[in-house]
Design an enzyme around this catalytic site. Structure first.
Site, PDB file in Angstrom:
ATOM      1  CB  CYS A 113      -8.942  16.549 -25.136  1.00  0.00           C
ATOM      2  SG  CYS A 113      -7.466  16.588 -24.111  1.00  0.00           S
ATOM      3  CB  THR A 114      -5.208  18.774 -27.361  1.00  0.00           C
ATOM      4  OG1 THR A 114      -5.042  17.369 -27.558  1.00  0.00           O
ATOM      5  CG2 THR A 114      -4.761  19.163 -25.958  1.00  0.00           C
TER       6      THR A 114
END
Length: 327
Positions: A113-114
């Site tokens: 993800c981030t």
């Protein structure tokens, strides 16, 4: 950092910080731990978690995670994993400094993800092709122009660096790493234990064609979107769709692009490809039958569409990604 004294197995270090997304941590961890359970050797992946000071962190959902150790005390891992979460938006500078200094020592650098934002801030992704959660791809590309950001795949491998999209894509990437290390049978056993499918290729889109495009604001265009999804084998030319929306072809094409973000033709291509993939994965229908059911007309036309979008033939895609034999 120094290497673990163990001579077999791989050390996995998961970085923890306040605001981390718990599933970005636990999903991959369950995959790596599951590998040891499958072969009866918990040492095949030695998973540790670490925060800057070794103290507990609070996840974005309010859970408290207690790390195994401080980052300063962690041995050099074979796999260093940076999870995502709201905490990546304003990371602790000390965490970025630690990643910049020590992450290059890892054999594999992985983000979920981030978590890619953390690696980017540390200058570790320059010149690389990467992905992250779709909602942050534009931000990552804008803030780090030296990085090639691909918003479509669920995960991307570029040399020893692997980045994945949001949440469950981290499980897909971890399964791919285990398959590379230990073979498909072990990865499949883990997938079955976690009740997930070992069938999503890295270049699979982050979400469906309907979700990837915006929903049109005007009712006639929304109805057309629904019609396309329900009738992929029908005449889906611009002229036919425009007539259904009660607009001229030119007006329809402009309005559809403006409200959904993609052209009618591109949207139809995505829906047909998604429908074909689903039928290849979940049915025993022949390629010829599926090509007709999805509006391609011929198996050769479907083969060309698969080669262009997935770099794979329909027969090969089915062989690799069908969940189970259909009886």
């Amino acid at each position: 950092m120094t290497r673990s004294p163990h001579t077999t197995g791989k050390d996995v270090l998961v970085v923890l910080f306040d605001g981390v997304l718990s599933l970005d941590v636990t999903g991959p961890v369950e995959v790596f731990v599951g590998a040891g359970m499958c072969v009866g050797d918990p040492g095949v992946y030695r998973v540790r978690t670490a925060s800057l000071d070794g103290g507990p962190v609070r996840t974005s959902s309010g859970l408290t995670l207690v790390p195994d150790l401080a980052l300063a005390d962690a041995p050099v891992p074979h796999i260093l994993l940076a999870p995502g979460g709201p905490g990546t938006r304003d990371p602790d500078p000390a965490l970025i400094d630690w990643l910049r200094a020590h992450a290059p020592e890892a054999e594999r650098l992985v983000s979920v993800c981030t978590g890619a934002i953390l690696l980017a801030e540390a200058g570790l992704l320059d010149g690389r092709r990467v992905t992250t959660h779709w909602a942050y791809c534009d931000t990552l590309a804008r803030d780090h122009p030296a990085i090639e950001v691909d918003a479509d795949p669920i995960y991307v491998r570029d040399g020893h660096i692997a980045t994945s999209a949001g949440v469950t894509a981290g499980i897909d990437l971890a399964l791919a790493l285990v398959e590379e290390d230990m073979g498909r049978d072990v990865a499949l056993a883990i997938a079955r234990h976690l009740v997930v499918f070992l069938r999503r290729p890295g270049n699979q889109a982050q979400f469906s064609a309907q979700l990837a495009a915006q929903t049109a604001q005007r009712e006639p265009l929304r109805e057309v979107q629904q019609w396309i999804a329900e009738h992929p084998d029908d005449d889906l030319s611009v002229a036919s769709l425009a007539e259904r929306a009660r607009l001229s072809p030119r007006h329809f094409a402009r309005a559809f692009q403006a409200e959904t973000g993609v052209s009618p033709g591109r949207y139809v291509d995505r829906v047909r490809l998604e429908h074909a993939r689903r039928l290849l994965e979940d049915t025993a229908d022949s390629v010829e039958e599926i090509s007709r059911a999805c509006g391609y007309g011929t198996s050769e036309a479907m083969r060309r569409a698969f080669a262009k979008a997935l770099d794979s033939a329909p027969v090969e895609y089915r062989r690799r990604f069908r969940a189970a034999p259909v009886h």
